[in-house]
Scaffold this active site. Structure first.
Site, mmCIF file in Angstrom:
data_model
loop_
_atom_site.group_PDB
_atom_site.id
_atom_site.type_symbol
_atom_site.label_atom_id
_atom_site.label_comp_id
_atom_site.label_asym_id
_atom_site.label_seq_id
_atom_site.Cartn_x
_atom_site.Cartn_y
_atom_site.Cartn_z
ATOM 1 N N SER A 265 38.832 30.315 54.210
ATOM 2 C CA SER A 265 39.184 29.430 55.324
ATOM 3 C C SER A 265 38.631 28.225 55.471
ATOM 4 C CB SER A 265 38.493 30.669 56.713
ATOM 5 O OG SER A 265 39.678 31.817 56.862
ATOM 6 N N LEU B 103 38.018 41.274 55.802
ATOM 7 C CA LEU B 103 39.131 40.906 54.895
ATOM 8 C C LEU B 103 40.351 41.861 55.015
ATOM 9 C CD1 LEU B 103 41.325 39.132 53.882
ATOM 10 C CD2 LEU B 103 40.252 39.029 51.505
ATOM 11 N N GLU C 267 68.207 47.891 28.584
ATOM 12 C CA GLU C 267 69.703 48.650 27.817
ATOM 13 C C GLU C 267 69.882 48.024 26.619
ATOM 14 O OE1 GLU C 267 70.373 47.707 32.506
ATOM 15 O OE2 GLU C 267 68.861 47.493 30.938
ATOM 16 N N THR D 178 29.995 51.010 51.892
ATOM 17 C CA THR D 178 31.118 50.464 50.711
ATOM 18 C C THR D 178 29.351 49.072 50.045
ATOM 19 O OG1 THR D 178 31.558 48.167 51.979
ATOM 20 C CG2 THR D 178 33.055 50.387 51.358
ATOM 21 N N ALA D 179 28.418 48.752 50.547
ATOM 22 C CA ALA D 179 27.232 47.996 50.334
ATOM 23 C C ALA D 179 25.876 48.052 51.336
ATOM 24 C CB ALA D 179 27.920 46.911 50.777
ATOM 25 N N ASP E 9 28.984 39.170 46.161
ATOM 26 C CA ASP E 9 28.520 39.502 44.329
ATOM 27 C C ASP E 9 29.148 37.921 42.950
ATOM 28 O OD1 ASP E 9 28.545 41.915 45.790
ATOM 29 O OD2 ASP E 9 31.007 42.990 45.458
ATOM 30 N N ARG F 235 39.073 44.177 32.642
ATOM 31 C CA ARG F 235 38.238 44.572 31.675
ATOM 32 C C ARG F 235 37.825 45.605 30.829
ATOM 33 N NH1 ARG F 235 35.409 41.976 35.507
ATOM 34 N NH2 ARG F 235 33.649 43.379 36.235
ATOM 35 N N TRP G 93 26.035 49.723 41.718
ATOM 36 C CA TRP G 93 27.578 50.127 41.372
ATOM 37 C C TRP G 93 27.446 51.485 42.193
ATOM 38 C CZ3 TRP G 93 30.923 47.501 39.598
ATOM 39 C CH2 TRP G 93 30.357 46.649 38.471
ATOM 40 N N CYS H 161 73.639 42.931 31.407
ATOM 41 C CA CYS H 161 73.356 44.557 30.946
ATOM 42 C C CYS H 161 74.698 44.879 31.102
ATOM 43 C CB CYS H 161 71.781 45.021 31.396
ATOM 44 S SG CYS H 161 70.562 44.259 30.679
#
Length: 362
Positions: free
Chosen positions: A226, A299, A56, A165-166, A204, A211, A174, A88
């Site tokens: 943990s 996780l 404002e 995923t891996a 990793d 980036r 990638w 404001c």
């Protein structure tokens, strides 16, 4: 209350302006303001950074004396309290605007209707809830922090079409292409914190910084660890902008981590793991609006099992890796499809050769 086509168009413009602060306003909300008199825009602005003038004020400065008698379109109820900047609502009153239209009321208990009430008491015509859903989406993390006491958690992951995923040896770079990775960095940039686990750090050694897109700030990195196993040489620790969260009292390791300029918190649950709910509440207390999680399937599964994931950001690559590879989420086996977790797809698009899917739990 009914709104005109002009009202809709001007609020849409205010939302466009607010979005310019997508990566910079935290912990404050993203807010835009447009001042209109006699059908013409006489001033506009957006909140750019916490501690600096609100939307404002920028719009009023741009309008000058033309603000008198104007209508102010604001994407969030004008503040009525003294924070790092003056209220404001008082600035709008002093400028002599005749009408204020807010997209939504402020969920901050310090404001929560008080700004609009202050304006109305000064004889200004006030209205709200114009393009409310769009305004709420823009500040979904701020709303979450104010109403639930925890940030909005967006869980990002990249997988093959068979949901992997891996590789079992930990290799994952990638799976997706450069367009998807660049898009992922945009979501990193809008977050206040990036959350990961010690497994991802071990496998990793990521920086987890922004980036691939230009940004004026780097989000806080948060590592769930943990047993405080993170090596001091980990790349994520090298710029002193990381919070390591453990579940064991290890004074020597805590002191070593803090000596690198990073922070440590010990938040154990009854099982000797990190209390994830308490972690999110702690982040909210630190002014974190949006958390962007990039972690492994353990996780990821824990966050899902505890009901802490608000949104899935999933990138799917046109490839197959095989059933022995790591999956997306460590979740318990179902014996009936009645127990499946139902999602609502909010957005689906192609980025390069990959597919991006955004979904929320129903």
């Amino acid at each position: 209350m009914s709104f005109s086509a002009v009202d809709h168009n001007m609020m849409a413009r205010a939302l466009q302006l607010a979005e310019r602060g997508l990566w910079t306003t935290a912990p404050n909300p993203r807010v835009g303001c447009v001042l209109v008199r006699d059908g013409w825009i006489v001033g506009e602005g957006w909140h750019q950074k916490a501690g600096e003038p609100h939307a404002e004020v920028h719009a009023l400065r741009a309008a000058g004396p033309k603000a008198r008698g104007a209508t102010a379109y604001v994407t969030l109820e004008p503040c009525s309290h003294h924070g790092r900047t003056p209220p404001c609502a008082e600035a709008l009153i002093a400028a002599g605007v005749s009408r204020v239209v807010a997209a939504m009321s402020d969920p901050n208990p310090l404001v929560a209707g008080k700004g609009l009430a202050l304006l109305a008491a000064a004889g200004i015509d006030v209205a709200s809830d114009l393009l409310e859903n769009e305004a709420r989406e823009l500040n979904i993390g701020f709303v979450s922090r104010m109403t639930r006491g925890r940030p909005w958690l967006r869980l990002k992951t990249a997988a093959s079409l068979d949901g992997k995923t891996a590789l079992n040896n930990g290799l994952s770079q990638w799976i997706t292409g450069p367009d998807a990775r660049r898009d992922g960095h945009r979501f990193r940039a809008r977050a206040c914190a990036i959350l990961t686990g010690i497994g991802t750090v071990r496998d990793d050694d990521p920086q987890l910084s922004v980036r691939d897109v230009e940004t004026t700030r780097q989000p806080l990195r948060v590592v769930v660890d943990s047993k405080l196993e993170i090596p001091l040489t980990a790349r994520i620790l090298q710029d002193g902008n990381t919070l390591v969260v453990g579940a064991v009292e290890d004074a020597e390791k805590v002191e070593l981590l803090r000596s690198t300029g990073n922070s440590v918190e010990i938040l154990p649950n009854d099982s000797g793991k990190v209390d994830l709910k308490a972690l999110l509440e702690l982040l909210a207390q630190r002014g974190i609006n949006e958390v962007h999680a990039e972690a492994g399937f353990k996780l990821n599964g824990s966050l899902l099992r505890e009901g802490l994931v608000d949104e899935l950001l999933l990138y799917l690559a046109p490839c197959l890796i095989g059933h022995e590879a790591s999956g997306l989420f460590n979740l318990p086996e179902l014996t009936s499809l009645d127990g499946k977790r139902q999602l609502q797809i909010r957005d689906l698009r192609q980025l390069g050769e990959d597919i991006r899917l955004i979904a929320r739990f129903r």
